[in-house]
Design an enzyme around this catalytic site. Sequence first.
Site, PDB file in Angstrom:
ATOM      1  N   CYS A 294      57.355   8.279  51.237  1.00 54.44           N
ATOM      2  CA  CYS A 294      56.124   7.738  50.662  1.00 54.44           C
ATOM      3  C   CYS A 294      56.055   6.220  50.784  1.00 54.44           C
ATOM      4  CB  CYS A 294      55.963   8.174  49.209  1.00 54.44           C
ATOM      5  SG  CYS A 294      57.393   7.819  48.170  1.00 54.44           S
TER       6      CYS A 294
ATOM      7  N   HIS B 102      57.923   7.447  43.703  1.00 49.07           N
ATOM      8  CA  HIS B 102      56.733   7.699  44.527  1.00 49.07           C
ATOM      9  C   HIS B 102      55.905   6.428  44.638  1.00 49.07           C
ATOM     10  CE1 HIS B 102      53.703   9.889  46.653  1.00 49.07           C
ATOM     11  NE2 HIS B 102      52.773   9.588  45.762  1.00 49.07           N
TER      12      HIS B 102
ATOM     13  N   ASP C 125      46.922   7.894  48.626  1.00 53.50           N
ATOM     14  CA  ASP C 125      48.118   8.627  48.190  1.00 53.50           C
ATOM     15  C   ASP C 125      48.473   9.666  49.254  1.00 53.50           C
ATOM     16  OD1 ASP C 125      50.082  10.118  46.900  1.00 53.50           O
ATOM     17  OD2 ASP C 125      49.100   9.964  44.952  1.00 53.50           O
TER      18      ASP C 125
END
Length: 313
Positions: free
Chosen positions: A20, A125, A140
Site C-alpha cells: 500500500c 495501511h 485508496d
Amino acid sequence: MEGVSNGGMLYHEVQEAKLCAVHCVNTVLQGPFFSEFDLAALASDLDTKERQMMQEGTVSAAASGDFLSAESHNVSLGGDFSIQVLQKALEVWDLQVIASDSPVAEHAQIDPDLENAFICHLHDHWFCIRKVNGEWYNFDSLYAAPQHLSKFYLAAYLDSLKNSGWSIFLVRGNFPKEFPIASSEASNGYGQWLSPEDAERIIKSCNNTQSPQRINSTQQDSDPYQEILLEMEDQDMKAAIAASLMEPSQSMIRVETGSPQKDNEDTKDDNKDRAASLMEPSQSLSRVETGSPQKDNEDTKDDNKDSEDKKAQ
C-alpha cells in the site's frame, strides 16, 4: 487550480500484497514512478544512515541498541514502509511531506481544498487523497477505482479519519504534470489509467454488487476505518430498532393499565357514588313509614283530650 494533466486521466493502483505504501506514493505522483524495490532500496539506505549516526555516539548505547540490530526500522518483513521512506521517495520529485498538526499546516486544517494531496496512515495501511484536474479523489488501493470526493465532504472525511486515529500528512511542492502513458513503464502490473467517467462507473458497479468499492479482502487485511464505520452503523441500527419496538409497547401499556393512582381514586369515587345511591331510597322509605316520632306523640295527646271532653259532657 492545476492544469489538466495526463490527458484528464486518473492513475490508480489496486492493492497487491502489502504494498500500500508503493500504491500511495505512485497515486500521489499520478503514475507508476516507484516499485517496491525502489522503496526497499530507500529503506535500506535510511537504515544504514541511522546505524552510522548511532555508532558516532550521539546517543546512549542503550538507546542505540535497537538501531544497531540487523532488523530494519524502515520496512517490515510484511512489506510495510515507514513514513520516512515515503518522505524520501517524494523528495526525489521535490515534494515535502508535512504532518497535519504542524504549525505550517494550520491553513490546511481550516480549508483543506487549498492543498493538492494528503497521505493517510493507520495500522500498516497507507492511502492517498489527491486533487487531480481540480477534483478530489480517494485513491485508496483497497478500492477498485478512485472515489470522487466533493469539496464539502473532503473536510468532513479528513476530520472523521483524524477522530478515528488516522495520521494525516500534507504533500506540498511541484507535482509532476505528465507521465508518458504510452511508454512501456505506463503500467507496473497493478496500476491502471481511468477516465473520471470510468472510475465513477466502476464505483457504482461495485456498490450495486458488493460491499462498498472494496476489492477482495484476501489481498490485504481489512480496512480498519471501514470496520469502525460498519460497527458504528450496526450499533446505531440496533439502537434505532430497539427504540422503535419499545415506544409502541410502552404506549399500549399506558393505554391498557393507565395510572395506578388514578385508577384507585376512580374506584373509590365509584364505590362512594354507588353507596350513596343505595342509601337514599331506603332512607326515604324509612321516613315515609315511620314519620316523625315527636309528631306522633302530639297526635296521640290530642285524641286522648277529645275523648275526655266527650265523657265529661
